[in-house]
Enzyme design. Structure first.
Site, PDB file in Angstrom:
ATOM      1  N   ASP A 136       0.865  -1.167   0.000  1.00  0.00           N
ATOM      2  CA  ASP A 136       0.000   0.000   0.000  1.00  0.00           C
ATOM      3  C   ASP A 136       0.911   1.229   0.000  1.00  0.00           C
ATOM      4  OD1 ASP A 136      -2.319   1.640   0.397  1.00  0.00           O
ATOM      5  OD2 ASP A 136      -1.837   1.702   2.526  1.00  0.00           O
ATOM      6  N   ASP A 138      -0.252   5.030   0.992  1.00  0.00           N
ATOM      7  CA  ASP A 138      -0.527   5.987   2.067  1.00  0.00           C
ATOM      8  C   ASP A 138      -0.431   5.312   3.434  1.00  0.00           C
ATOM      9  OD1 ASP A 138      -1.187   7.287  -0.253  1.00  0.00           O
ATOM     10  OD2 ASP A 138      -2.975   8.245   0.549  1.00  0.00           O
ATOM     11  N   GLU A 145      -1.632  10.480   4.450  1.00  0.00           N
ATOM     12  CA  GLU A 145      -2.792  10.114   3.647  1.00  0.00           C
ATOM     13  C   GLU A 145      -2.949  11.223   2.619  1.00  0.00           C
ATOM     14  OE1 GLU A 145      -4.847   7.444   3.643  1.00  0.00           O
ATOM     15  OE2 GLU A 145      -3.661   6.446   5.206  1.00  0.00           O
ATOM     16  N   ARG A 181     -15.105  11.813  -1.214  1.00  0.00           N
ATOM     17  CA  ARG A 181     -13.980  12.660  -0.833  1.00  0.00           C
ATOM     18  C   ARG A 181     -13.394  13.388  -2.033  1.00  0.00           C
ATOM     19  NH1 ARG A 181     -10.327   8.434   2.092  1.00  0.00           N
ATOM     20  NH2 ARG A 181     -11.497   7.031   0.742  1.00  0.00           N
ATOM     21  N   SER A 225      -2.066   1.228  -4.775  1.00  0.00           N
ATOM     22  CA  SER A 225      -2.536   2.306  -3.918  1.00  0.00           C
ATOM     23  C   SER A 225      -3.981   2.714  -4.187  1.00  0.00           C
ATOM     24  CB  SER A 225      -1.633   3.538  -4.110  1.00  0.00           C
ATOM     25  OG  SER A 225      -2.140   4.642  -3.389  1.00  0.00           O
ATOM     26  N   GLY A 226      -4.698   2.946  -3.107  1.00  0.00           N
ATOM     27  CA  GLY A 226      -6.015   3.560  -3.193  1.00  0.00           C
ATOM     28  C   GLY A 226      -5.901   5.061  -3.312  1.00  0.00           C
ATOM     29  N   LYS A 274      -7.004  -4.429  -5.682  1.00  0.00           N
ATOM     30  CA  LYS A 274      -5.659  -4.697  -5.163  1.00  0.00           C
ATOM     31  C   LYS A 274      -5.369  -6.198  -5.162  1.00  0.00           C
ATOM     32  CE  LYS A 274      -4.815  -0.700  -2.176  1.00  0.00           C
ATOM     33  NZ  LYS A 274      -4.285  -0.279  -0.868  1.00  0.00           N
ATOM     34  N   ASN A 300      -8.902  -1.845   3.339  1.00  0.00           N
ATOM     35  CA  ASN A 300      -8.919  -2.172   1.907  1.00  0.00           C
ATOM     36  C   ASN A 300      -7.653  -2.902   1.467  1.00  0.00           C
ATOM     37  OD1 ASN A 300      -7.460   0.266   2.278  1.00  0.00           O
ATOM     38  ND2 ASN A 300      -7.664   0.749   0.108  1.00  0.00           N
TER      39      ASN A 300
END
Length: 352
Positions: A136, A138, A145, A181, A225-226, A274, A300
């Site tokens: 991941d 962040d 983040e 967001r 990455s999200g 992912k 996640n």
């Protein structure tokens, strides 16, 4: 772990589990032996084959015979055999997770102020050859983040941060929360990425060193990455990763600001994506999924952690730590190399 690969027992009695104990304070061998008596008392039928301090001082004498060393360290390894559950020929990673979460082990960790990581012995040995490591971004490879930092730049941090925290704790669907967001980011100038790279984003301690060691050993590496592609690609290039995948943001027609939307026609990189990317990369590189590791901190990340040969929750949210196959709370990502079975000397050699 050089000290933990010397199997002295007969094949019938060979170890089936490796336990690594991470301590917040250094202990010498006598202190470690006294401490670990408490572990042996919690598991019926436990037999130990080899033990030793893993992160020894760098002196040649200590590295030559670590099991006899009185030197101090914060990480201790135990090679052992415990009874497999009924109907199981060997211990699985899930068996190890259940053992880690047992009342007796949890109480031992609390009382001794240590953290235990259990791995099947065969899996532990597999880490000695190159595989695939995915991360991941962040709060894992980097300390921030990113979406919160984008919101902060336009005075909407509090609004977005509350949603981010709820999503990472698993209380909100990731895709829905991401779109909500991102909508608050409308109008953020596109030059924000250069500002973040130069003034805001910091790599997690040990991230650069961990990737350098993995690359030296021949591992393939990726960031899944999200977050967003401008920073994910920069992280890939800066650390020397092989792959980077993240969400793509749409910009306005003038190309000057974010439009507040994920780029139409692109997939959101959430939990299932992912996991799918992990499996695809392993297939493309002709690497068995058993020979993969996945590291993250949020809910996640759990699907890819469970799809990997070994999933590690790094400084993760409490609910994620409970659900992950393995967990590590440490000030440095480089400690993951100990979980993969490498000594301090081997790590230093790879970094030199």
């Amino acid at each position: 772990m050089e000290v933990l690969t010397r199997v002295k027992s007969s094949p019938r009695e060979a170890p089936n589990v490796v336990v690594q104990i991470f301590s917040k304070v250094q202990r010498d061998r006598a202190e470690w032996l006294e401490l670990t008596k408490g572990i042996f008392e919690t598991i019926a039928g436990w037999t130990t084959d080899a033990t030793g301090i893993v992160d020894l001082a760098d002196s040649e004498a200590d590295q030559a015979s670590p099991i006899l060393s009185a030197d101090k360290g914060k990480i201790y390894g135990i090679q052992a055999r415990i009874p497999a559950p009924a109907g199981h020929a060997n211990l699985s990673l899930e068996d190890c997770r259940k053992l880690r979460d047992s009342v007796a082990i949890s109480e031992f960790e609390r009382r001794a102020d240590v953290e235990l990581i259990f791995q099947p012995f065969d899996l532990y040995l597999l880490h000695r050859t190159p595989g695939l490591a995915v991360f991941d971004m962040d709060s894992t490879l980097i300390q921030q983040e990113v979406i919160d930092e984008l919101a902060r730049s336009v005075g909407r941090y509090e609004l977005v941060a509350a949603v981010t925290e709820a999503a990472m704790r698993g209380e909100l669907d990731f895709e829905e929360s991401l779109r909500a967001r991102v909508a608050h980011l409308k109008g953020v100038p596109t030059d924000i990425w250069e500002h973040l790279k130069a003034n805001v984003i910091t790599f997690t301690p040990g991230a650069r060193e961990l990737i350098k060691v993995l690359k030296h050993l021949g591992w393939k590496t990726a960031v899944l990455s999200g977050g967003f592609t401008p920073l994910a690609y920069w992280v890939k290039d800066t650390l020397g990763l092989d792959y980077a995948f993240a969400n793509q943001l749409s910009i306005n027609t003038a190309g000057s600001a974010l439009s507040g939307e994920v780029l139409p026609g692109t997939s959101i990189v959430g939990a299932s994506v992912k996991k799918d990317l992990l499996l695809k990369l392993a297939g493309d590189e002709k690497i068995s999924t058993t020979h993969t590791i996945a590291v993250g901190d949020g809910s996640n990340d759990l699907l890819m952690m469970h799809a990997a040969g070994l999933g590690i929750a790094f400084n993760a949210k409490p609910k994620v730590q409970e659900a992950a196959p393995a967990r590590l709370n440490s000030p440095t990502l480089l400690d993951i190399m100990y979980i993969l079975g490498f000594t301090k000397q081997e790590i230093n050699d790879a970094l030199s």
